[in-house]
Design a protein around this motif. Structure first.
Motif, PDB file in Angstrom:
ATOM      1  N   UNK A  32       0.840  -1.200   0.000  1.00 15.41           N
ATOM      2  CA  UNK A  32       0.000   0.000   0.000  1.00 15.41           C
ATOM      3  C   UNK A  32       0.876   1.252   0.000  1.00 15.41           C
ATOM      4  N   UNK A  33       0.502   2.230  -0.812  1.00 10.71           N
ATOM      5  CA  UNK A  33       1.212   3.504  -0.836  1.00 10.71           C
ATOM      6  C   UNK A  33       2.378   3.570  -1.794  1.00 10.71           C
ATOM      7  N   UNK A  34       2.566   2.544  -2.639  1.00 10.48           N
ATOM      8  CA  UNK A  34       3.651   2.582  -3.622  1.00 10.48           C
ATOM      9  C   UNK A  34       3.254   3.418  -4.838  1.00 10.48           C
ATOM     10  N   UNK A  35       4.195   4.264  -5.300  1.00  8.59           N
ATOM     11  CA  UNK A  35       3.979   5.027  -6.520  1.00  8.59           C
ATOM     12  C   UNK A  35       4.335   4.145  -7.721  1.00  8.59           C
ATOM     13  N   UNK A  36       3.396   3.998  -8.634  1.00  3.01           N
ATOM     14  CA  UNK A  36       3.640   3.201  -9.836  1.00  3.01           C
ATOM     15  C   UNK A  36       4.259   4.053 -10.935  1.00  3.01           C
ATOM     16  N   UNK A  37       3.804   5.281 -11.051  1.00  8.91           N
ATOM     17  CA  UNK A  37       4.348   6.244 -12.007  1.00  8.91           C
ATOM     18  C   UNK A  37       3.907   7.636 -11.576  1.00  8.91           C
ATOM     19  N   UNK A  38       4.602   8.641 -12.077  1.00  5.10           N
ATOM     20  CA  UNK A  38       4.319  10.024 -11.714  1.00  5.10           C
ATOM     21  C   UNK A  38       3.788  10.798 -12.909  1.00  5.10           C
ATOM     22  N   UNK A  54      -6.002   0.632  -6.837  1.00  4.05           N
ATOM     23  CA  UNK A  54      -5.034   1.641  -7.303  1.00  4.05           C
ATOM     24  C   UNK A  54      -5.788   2.934  -7.584  1.00  4.05           C
ATOM     25  N   UNK A  55      -5.244   4.053  -7.138  1.00  6.80           N
ATOM     26  CA  UNK A  55      -5.865   5.340  -7.479  1.00  6.80           C
ATOM     27  C   UNK A  55      -5.000   6.072  -8.507  1.00  6.80           C
ATOM     28  N   UNK A  89      -0.508  11.138 -17.898  1.00  9.70           N
ATOM     29  CA  UNK A  89      -1.216  12.382 -17.611  1.00  9.70           C
ATOM     30  C   UNK A  89      -1.554  12.553 -16.135  1.00  9.70           C
ATOM     31  N   UNK A  90      -1.310  11.522 -15.328  1.00 12.59           N
ATOM     32  CA  UNK A  90      -1.636  11.563 -13.914  1.00 12.59           C
ATOM     33  C   UNK A  90      -0.696  10.616 -13.181  1.00 12.59           C
ATOM     34  N   UNK A  91      -0.803  10.590 -11.869  1.00 13.01           N
ATOM     35  CA  UNK A  91       0.035   9.734 -11.025  1.00 13.01           C
ATOM     36  C   UNK A  91      -0.753   8.509 -10.603  1.00 13.01           C
TER      37      UNK A  91
END
Length: 229
Positions: A32-38, A54-55, A89-91
């Motif tokens: 939980x809380x991992x960034x997949x891409x920015x 995933x959000x 276009x988003x994170x």
């Protein structure tokens, strides 16, 4: 493969074409809380959720998060950006422990030229995302915050009638963002829904009768406002 067959993106592909698409794919687990891409990073891959949530969000100039979507098992995201080899276009961030299929974008255009049905499947998936965004706009325009919360709970309800208990899958701050609300507005909406037989206990919603929530959702927006007066 059986799980992927149930996803909207892959359900129409034959075994040979699906195998080509997945040749360089990999399954990763994420906390939980991992960034997949920015946001604004070059696209490296698109994703399918096998388990978890995933959000996808954009960051406003003031530093606030604008939630674009929340994806769960069987749903795909970032394929439109991968299709045009552009920037994200988003994170993307996991909001629970998750298991994701990563499909690299570097060979995607070659695969589409070789198997046009892959391109058609991705266009169809992109169209579904567009409809999802249109529905979100309609929700914001046509329904009150309380109605949006009721509609969300109905989408998760395990039954279509009678009483039930609904697990709220992620924290209330994210839920508020998904529904276009402030956290305090979400709290007020939960309070108003008590009149419909709803009670909240931590991450569970207990509903006395699903029909009461459905009736609220189907009411005219102006009628809901009048009932509060």
């Amino acid at each position: 493969m059986a799980a992927l067959r149930n996803t909207a993106l892959f359900s129409g592909l034959n075994d040979e074409t699906l195998a080509k698409l997945l040749k360089h794919a990999r399954i990763n687990t994420h906390a939980r809380g991992e960034m997949l891409f920015l946001q604004d990073e070059p696209v490296q891959a698109f994703y399918v959720v096998l388990d978890g949530w995933v959000k996808i969000f954009r960051t406003t100039p003031s530093g606030d998060e604008a939630v674009i979507g929340v994806f769960h098992r069987g749903e795909s995201f970032a394929e439109a950006a991968a299709f045009v080899s552009g920037k994200y276009p988003a994170t993307g961030e996991t909001v629970s422990d998750a298991r994701l299929l990563h499909i690299p974008s570097r060979h995607l255009l070659d695969l589409v030229m070789e198997s046009p049905e892959i391109g058609l499947a991705m266009l169809a998936s992109t169209s579904r995302h567009l409809h999802m965004l249109v529905n979100q706009i309609e929700e914001l325009k046509a329904h009150t915050g309380t109605q949006r919360v009721a509609r969300f709970l109905l989408s998760l309800a395990p039954v279509r009638s009678g009483s039930c208990t609904i697990a709220i899958p992620y924290d209330k701050a994210l839920l508020a963002g998904k529904l276009g609300m402030k956290p305090e507005s979400l709290s007020r909406a939960f309070q108003r829904l008590k009149a419909c037989g709803l009670s909240i206990r931590r991450d569970m919603a207990i509903v006395d009768d699903i029909a009461h929530l459905q009736q609220l959702v189907e009411q005219d927006r102006a009628e809901v406002f009048r009932s509060r007066a």
